[in-house]
Design a protein around this motif. Sequence first.
Motif, mmCIF file in Angstrom:
data_model
loop_
_atom_site.group_PDB
_atom_site.id
_atom_site.type_symbol
_atom_site.label_atom_id
_atom_site.label_comp_id
_atom_site.label_asym_id
_atom_site.label_seq_id
_atom_site.Cartn_x
_atom_site.Cartn_y
_atom_site.Cartn_z
ATOM 1 N N SER A 204 5.939 40.690 41.461
ATOM 2 C CA SER A 204 4.621 41.195 41.055
ATOM 3 C C SER A 204 4.761 42.329 40.049
ATOM 4 C CB SER A 204 3.839 41.674 42.278
ATOM 5 O OG SER A 204 3.596 40.603 43.164
ATOM 6 N N ALA A 205 5.706 43.239 40.287
ATOM 7 C CA ALA A 205 5.930 44.353 39.364
ATOM 8 C C ALA A 205 6.391 43.844 37.996
ATOM 9 C CB ALA A 205 6.962 45.315 39.935
ATOM 10 N N LYS A 206 7.235 42.851 38.007
ATOM 11 C CA LYS A 206 7.729 42.255 36.763
ATOM 12 C C LYS A 206 6.569 41.688 35.942
ATOM 13 C CE LYS A 206 10.273 38.116 35.306
ATOM 14 N NZ LYS A 206 11.031 38.625 34.146
ATOM 15 N N ASN A 207 5.656 40.960 36.631
ATOM 16 C CA ASN A 207 4.547 40.318 35.926
ATOM 17 C C ASN A 207 3.442 41.292 35.533
ATOM 18 O OD1 ASN A 207 5.840 37.857 36.227
ATOM 19 N ND2 ASN A 207 4.774 37.341 38.113
ATOM 20 N N GLU A 208 3.051 42.152 36.466
ATOM 21 C CA GLU A 208 1.906 43.032 36.234
ATOM 22 C C GLU A 208 2.239 44.192 35.302
ATOM 23 O OE1 GLU A 208 0.288 44.302 39.948
ATOM 24 O OE2 GLU A 208 -0.014 42.266 40.675
ATOM 25 N N LYS A 209 3.442 44.735 35.432
ATOM 26 C CA LYS A 209 3.812 45.907 34.635
ATOM 27 C C LYS A 209 4.718 45.564 33.462
ATOM 28 C CE LYS A 209 3.171 49.085 38.486
ATOM 29 N NZ LYS A 209 1.906 49.608 37.915
ATOM 30 N N GLY A 210 5.054 44.286 33.349
ATOM 31 C CA GLY A 210 5.872 43.856 32.212
ATOM 32 C C GLY A 210 7.286 44.392 32.249
ATOM 33 N N LEU A 211 7.799 44.674 33.455
ATOM 34 C CA LEU A 211 9.158 45.212 33.567
ATOM 35 C C LEU A 211 10.181 44.121 33.255
ATOM 36 C CD1 LEU A 211 8.853 47.311 36.852
ATOM 37 C CD2 LEU A 211 8.555 48.071 34.480
ATOM 38 N N LYS A 212 11.187 44.490 32.480
ATOM 39 C CA LYS A 212 12.217 43.513 32.099
ATOM 40 C C LYS A 212 13.312 43.488 33.175
ATOM 41 C CE LYS A 212 11.342 43.864 27.144
ATOM 42 N NZ LYS A 212 10.673 42.551 27.106
ATOM 43 N N ILE A 213 12.979 42.849 34.288
ATOM 44 C CA ILE A 213 13.891 42.733 35.428
ATOM 45 C C ILE A 213 13.941 41.278 35.877
ATOM 46 C CG2 ILE A 213 13.512 45.101 36.206
ATOM 47 C CD1 ILE A 213 11.523 43.982 38.285
ATOM 48 N N GLU A 214 15.007 40.943 36.598
ATOM 49 C CA GLU A 214 15.174 39.569 37.078
ATOM 50 C C GLU A 214 15.742 39.566 38.496
ATOM 51 O OE1 GLU A 214 14.351 36.737 35.893
ATOM 52 O OE2 GLU A 214 13.804 37.254 33.829
ATOM 53 N N PRO A 215 15.286 38.647 39.354
ATOM 54 C CA PRO A 215 15.919 38.485 40.671
ATOM 55 C C PRO A 215 17.230 37.724 40.519
ATOM 56 C CG PRO A 215 14.157 36.883 40.412
ATOM 57 C CD PRO A 215 14.139 37.750 39.182
ATOM 58 N N ILE A 216 18.228 38.065 41.313
ATOM 59 C CA ILE A 216 19.497 37.331 41.285
ATOM 60 C C ILE A 216 19.898 36.934 42.704
ATOM 61 C CG2 ILE A 216 20.340 38.459 39.181
ATOM 62 C CD1 ILE A 216 22.209 40.103 41.134
ATOM 63 N N GLY A 217 20.619 35.830 42.805
ATOM 64 C CA GLY A 217 21.157 35.401 44.085
ATOM 65 C C GLY A 217 20.092 34.999 45.093
ATOM 66 N N ASP A 218 20.533 34.651 46.290
ATOM 67 C CA ASP A 218 19.636 34.265 47.375
ATOM 68 C C ASP A 218 19.051 35.505 48.048
ATOM 69 O OD1 ASP A 218 20.210 31.582 46.953
ATOM 70 O OD2 ASP A 218 21.900 31.616 48.362
ATOM 71 N N LEU A 219 18.019 35.294 48.838
ATOM 72 C CA LEU A 219 17.456 36.384 49.625
ATOM 73 C C LEU A 219 18.512 36.905 50.602
ATOM 74 C CD1 LEU A 219 13.970 34.874 50.553
ATOM 75 C CD2 LEU A 219 14.442 36.611 48.826
ATOM 76 N N LEU A 220 18.537 38.220 50.785
ATOM 77 C CA LEU A 220 19.486 38.816 51.730
ATOM 78 C C LEU A 220 19.031 38.614 53.169
ATOM 79 C CD1 LEU A 220 20.238 42.156 49.841
ATOM 80 C CD2 LEU A 220 21.572 40.040 49.830
ATOM 81 N N ASN A 221 17.737 38.474 53.350
ATOM 82 C CA ASN A 221 17.177 38.023 54.624
ATOM 83 C C ASN A 221 15.905 37.262 54.285
ATOM 84 O OD1 ASN A 221 15.345 40.036 53.986
ATOM 85 N ND2 ASN A 221 15.189 40.812 56.065
ATOM 86 N N GLU A 222 15.390 36.495 55.220
ATOM 87 C CA GLU A 222 14.250 35.634 54.902
ATOM 88 C C GLU A 222 13.058 35.950 55.781
ATOM 89 O OE1 GLU A 222 14.663 31.251 53.924
ATOM 90 O OE2 GLU A 222 13.551 31.108 55.815
ATOM 91 N N ASP A 223 11.907 36.145 55.138
ATOM 92 C CA ASP A 223 10.639 36.285 55.837
ATOM 93 C C ASP A 223 9.845 35.004 55.627
ATOM 94 O OD1 ASP A 223 11.166 38.875 56.664
ATOM 95 O OD2 ASP A 223 10.262 39.777 54.886
#
Length: 268
Positions: A204-223
């Motif tokens: 959400s922060a990446k999309n709404e605030k235009g932050l140049k960030i990316e998720p990497i790898g699998d989730l460390l835990n799952e909800d």
Amino acid sequence: MKKLSIFLVAAMLLLLSACGTQKSDQGEKETKSGGSENELVKEGSLTFAMTGQYPPLNFKQDGKLTGFDVEIGTEIAKRMGLEANPVTNPWETIIQGLKANKYDAIIGSMTATPERDKQIDFTEPYYLSGAQIFVAENNKDTQSKEDLKGKTIGVIQASTWKDMAETLTSPDKVKGYPVDVNALQDLALGRLDAVITDKIVGVSAKNEKGLKIEPIGDLLNEDRVSIGVTEGNKDLANKINEALQSMIDDGTYEEISMKWFNTNIMEK
């Protein structure tokens, strides 16, 4: 003697009548109880609750509820042949409201936990979240959790993510922040090597605030974020599951997810 016999017969008839009424009342209670799981709070509508204070998942815009949760609930209702009736309820009493039949379901980004499962039932998850590693878009050296050794990681202060970060790097390399977005902003500015936070928060922060960030790898835990229904209401849970699966199969789910997050949040 005749008077005594008449009295005994009358007493027996009165007793039988009382027993019959008791059985009738009990049967009526059982019928109502047995049928309650198929009844809706508002006839012809699926009434589902959320806080309305969790953008972009659910929030009010111009006085009207909107967001990912609202659109998912609306589409589920449509496929069940019902009108959508989203309502709000404070988070701290949202389960109690469901148990009190104020609404038919909770579609409000609730994680299915063992503790909650003792009070209500859950459908299959309608999205997956959990602890996610984020890095700057131009960071090609950090592409997995194994690459974080000795790197500086930002997390919310006193969170479970702090413990995770310390196992991946070292305690002195973990930097605490009061809120997620501050850490993610520092990440985009190159002040951190990585941030561990909730997947949906980061996206959400990446999309709404235009932050140049990316998720990497699998989730460390799952909800497993699921839809809550009253305990024992298998019929409603099954119908919601069927509607949700059909949305996934025909691509409608992904369209809604892409609209709000620019990614499919059902995928890990």
